[in-house]
Write an enzyme that holds these catalytic residues in place. Structure first.
Site, mmCIF file in Angstrom:
data_model
loop_
_atom_site.group_PDB
_atom_site.id
_atom_site.type_symbol
_atom_site.label_atom_id
_atom_site.label_comp_id
_atom_site.label_asym_id
_atom_site.label_seq_id
_atom_site.Cartn_x
_atom_site.Cartn_y
_atom_site.Cartn_z
ATOM 1 N N GLU A 24 28.708 -23.099 -27.143
ATOM 2 C CA GLU A 24 27.966 -21.816 -26.634
ATOM 3 C C GLU A 24 28.188 -21.185 -27.433
ATOM 4 O O GLU A 24 29.478 -21.020 -27.902
ATOM 5 C CB GLU A 24 27.814 -21.712 -25.220
ATOM 6 C CG GLU A 24 28.797 -20.925 -24.067
ATOM 7 C CD GLU A 24 28.858 -19.768 -23.078
ATOM 8 O OE1 GLU A 24 28.298 -19.139 -23.737
ATOM 9 O OE2 GLU A 24 29.190 -20.417 -22.493
ATOM 10 N N LYS A 85 22.397 -11.029 -25.924
ATOM 11 C CA LYS A 85 22.776 -12.368 -25.552
ATOM 12 C C LYS A 85 21.603 -13.042 -25.384
ATOM 13 O O LYS A 85 19.851 -12.179 -24.863
ATOM 14 C CB LYS A 85 23.350 -11.493 -23.997
ATOM 15 C CG LYS A 85 23.297 -12.914 -23.049
ATOM 16 C CD LYS A 85 23.811 -12.232 -22.197
ATOM 17 C CE LYS A 85 23.666 -13.056 -20.737
ATOM 18 N NZ LYS A 85 23.965 -12.739 -19.245
ATOM 19 N N VAL A 105 24.628 -21.221 -21.108
ATOM 20 C CA VAL A 105 24.617 -22.680 -21.068
ATOM 21 C C VAL A 105 23.835 -22.702 -21.006
ATOM 22 O O VAL A 105 23.091 -23.905 -21.576
ATOM 23 C CB VAL A 105 25.389 -21.428 -19.084
ATOM 24 C CG1 VAL A 105 25.393 -23.771 -18.572
ATOM 25 C CG2 VAL A 105 27.331 -21.898 -19.762
ATOM 26 N N ASP A 135 19.825 -12.504 -7.180
ATOM 27 C CA ASP A 135 20.505 -12.889 -8.729
ATOM 28 C C ASP A 135 21.146 -14.091 -9.157
ATOM 29 O O ASP A 135 21.887 -14.212 -8.830
ATOM 30 C CB ASP A 135 21.353 -11.338 -9.425
ATOM 31 C CG ASP A 135 21.855 -11.562 -10.639
ATOM 32 O OD1 ASP A 135 21.297 -12.583 -11.390
ATOM 33 O OD2 ASP A 135 22.276 -11.027 -10.797
ATOM 34 N N SER A 137 21.434 -17.501 -11.539
ATOM 35 C CA SER A 137 21.607 -17.295 -13.748
ATOM 36 C C SER A 137 20.388 -18.388 -14.158
ATOM 37 O O SER A 137 20.477 -19.357 -12.967
ATOM 38 C CB SER A 137 23.312 -17.490 -14.053
ATOM 39 O OG SER A 137 22.420 -18.447 -14.806
ATOM 40 N N ALA A 138 19.764 -18.638 -14.724
ATOM 41 C CA ALA A 138 19.301 -19.253 -15.141
ATOM 42 C C ALA A 138 19.805 -20.301 -15.754
ATOM 43 O O ALA A 138 19.199 -21.611 -16.058
ATOM 44 C CB ALA A 138 18.458 -19.054 -16.141
ATOM 45 N N ASP A 139 21.233 -20.342 -15.772
ATOM 46 C CA ASP A 139 22.002 -21.087 -15.805
ATOM 47 C C ASP A 139 21.136 -22.409 -14.925
ATOM 48 O O ASP A 139 21.815 -23.897 -15.305
ATOM 49 C CB ASP A 139 24.036 -21.056 -16.003
ATOM 50 C CG ASP A 139 24.122 -20.553 -17.008
ATOM 51 O OD1 ASP A 139 23.572 -20.005 -17.936
ATOM 52 O OD2 ASP A 139 25.266 -19.839 -16.878
ATOM 53 N N LYS A 156 33.881 -18.341 -12.048
ATOM 54 C CA LYS A 156 34.003 -17.338 -11.481
ATOM 55 C C LYS A 156 33.907 -16.827 -10.298
ATOM 56 O O LYS A 156 32.581 -17.634 -10.177
ATOM 57 C CB LYS A 156 34.558 -16.132 -11.993
ATOM 58 C CG LYS A 156 34.519 -16.730 -13.833
ATOM 59 C CD LYS A 156 34.780 -15.346 -14.853
ATOM 60 C CE LYS A 156 35.794 -15.406 -15.673
ATOM 61 N NZ LYS A 156 34.693 -15.022 -16.976
HETATM 62 N N1 PSU Z 1 30.673 -16.007 -17.076
HETATM 63 C C1 PSU Z 1 31.784 -16.411 -17.468
HETATM 64 N N2 PSU Z 1 32.425 -16.284 -19.309
HETATM 65 C C2 PSU Z 1 30.793 -16.512 -19.846
HETATM 66 C C3 PSU Z 1 29.836 -16.772 -19.216
HETATM 67 C C4 PSU Z 1 29.737 -16.598 -17.902
HETATM 68 O O1 PSU Z 1 33.031 -17.040 -16.864
HETATM 69 O O2 PSU Z 1 30.978 -16.657 -20.194
HETATM 70 C C5 PSU Z 1 28.443 -16.685 -19.608
HETATM 71 C C6 PSU Z 1 28.034 -17.722 -20.161
HETATM 72 O O3 PSU Z 1 27.170 -17.569 -21.491
HETATM 73 C C7 PSU Z 1 26.388 -18.173 -18.755
HETATM 74 C C8 PSU Z 1 26.241 -16.883 -18.924
HETATM 75 O O4 PSU Z 1 25.824 -18.950 -19.443
HETATM 76 O O5 PSU Z 1 27.435 -15.822 -19.296
HETATM 77 C C9 PSU Z 1 25.207 -16.221 -17.910
HETATM 78 O O6 PSU Z 1 24.778 -14.983 -17.889
HETATM 79 P P1 PSU Z 1 24.040 -14.921 -16.403
HETATM 80 O O7 PSU Z 1 24.474 -14.719 -15.486
HETATM 81 O O8 PSU Z 1 23.100 -13.621 -16.618
HETATM 82 O O9 PSU Z 1 22.651 -16.351 -16.351
HETATM 83 MN MN MN Z 2 21.088 -12.493 -13.474
#
Ligand code: PSU
Ligand code: MN
Length: 299
Positions: A24, A85, A105, A135, A137-139, A156
């Site tokens: 990524e 991002k 991701v 909240d 994540s789209a992951d 984390k």
């Molecule tokens: N968690 C980490 N390191 C990272 C990310 C998440 O410990 O770099 C990054 C990854 O690219 C992950 C993104 O896909 O943050 C998730 O962001 P969001 O919560 O906005 O979906």
């Molecule tokens: Mn979010």
């Protein structure tokens, strides 16, 4: 115009059925500072080549979704403070803006899977935020709908780990423990959260993925690899930093896509050397494991 640009090396590797591992780039634009972001990307790519597979850095190059960014492109993007991002909903927007983008991701998984890559190595996935269960994540929905193997070190504890695992269970994503019974918590090898299945090696992961495909299930697989023991940071050391970073985000009213980068940047600032070494160690280790899995699949 091409929808997704694929580099010549990756095109050829995919045509010949060679093992390819996606990387990524949100990590490059929003995870590490310059030039550490370039260095860690090179180390991951090298670990993948050393293990006999081919690395494909995924990102948005001047508005174009790209699989197989060159070293020079990575360097440029890594130094570009205006790079955005890019998660799933941003994918259709960047083309118009012609900007460089670091893919999360979620966005990386989609682009990689679309062109036929089956394995992806990262550090930690996004999930359900601590104290903010709305909240998500789209992951997570992408993992539930994209048939690809994502290799990570868990998540984390800036996230709500039990809720994150519940989501994955509800939406049918198998979470495999690489030589462990527990969900790893990024800096720590353990979280106290039990997984359903422990896998011993790459052949084991490949067999599960093949079964998943033959059943035509829509999900991907999440392979969680504990950080190498020597580089683990004790939870007692990280927890106060995470608590502080999360509290600061709340106090400053940080919301939406800015939350994760904000907390990650605060973590780096609050603990520089200690967590950075751990982060690099687990990234290189995950790259190596992902390369083994890609090889087992190609065999
Ligand atoms: N968690 C980490 N390191 C990272 C990310 C998440 O410990 O770099 C990054 C990854 O690219 C992950 C993104 O896909 O943050 C998730 O962001 P969001 O919560 O906005 O979906
Ligand atoms: Mn979010």
């Amino acid at each position: 115009m091409e929808t997704i640009h694929i580099s010549e090396e990756i095109k050829q590797a995919l045509d010949e059925g060679k093992p390819v591992v996606a990387l990524e780039s949100a990590l490059i634009t929003h995870g590490f500072a310059y030039p550490a972001n370039v260095a860690i990307t090179r180390r991951m790519a090298q670990a993948i080549r050393d293990a006999g597979a081919i690395p494909a850095v995924v990102g948005i190059w001047r508005g174009v979704p790209t699989v197989g960014l060159s070293d020079a492109q990575v360097e440029t993007m890594a130094a570009d403070e205006t790079a955005v991002k890019v998660s799933v909903r941003d994918l259709p927007l960047t083309g118009v803006r012609q900007v460089h983008g670091g893919t999360t991701v979620a966005a990386t998984s989609l682009l990689a899977q679309r062109v036929g890559v089956r394995v992806f190595a990262t550090g930690g996935i996004g999930g359900v935020h601590r104290g903010h269960p709305e909240d998500v994540s789209a992951d997570l929905p992408v993992l539930a709908s994209t048939p690809l193997i994502v290799v990570c070190a868990g998540a984390k504890s800036i996230l709500d780990l039990p809720r994150t695992l519940e989501y994955l269970e509800t939406w049918g994503v198998p979470v495999l423990g690489w030589q462990t019974e527990e969900f790893p918590a990024f800096y720590s090898r353990t979280s106290g959260l039990k997984l359903d299945i422990r896998v011993e090696d790459a052949a084991h992961v490949a067999a599960i993925f093949r079964t998943q495909r033959s059943l035509r299930l829509p999900q991907g697989l999440l392979v969680t690899v504990p950080i190498p023991a020597a580089d683990e940071v004790p939870a007692e050391e990280v927890e106060p930093l995470i608590a502080q970073a999360v509290a600061e985000a709340d106090a400053q009213g940080i919301t939406g896509k800015a939350i994760t980068p904000f907390i990650l940047a605060r973590m780096v600032a609050l603990s520089e050397s200690r967590t950075k070494a751990a982060n690099e160690s687990l990234l290189v280790n995950n790259a190596r494991v992902a390369a083994q899995i890609a090889q087992a699949l190609a065999a």
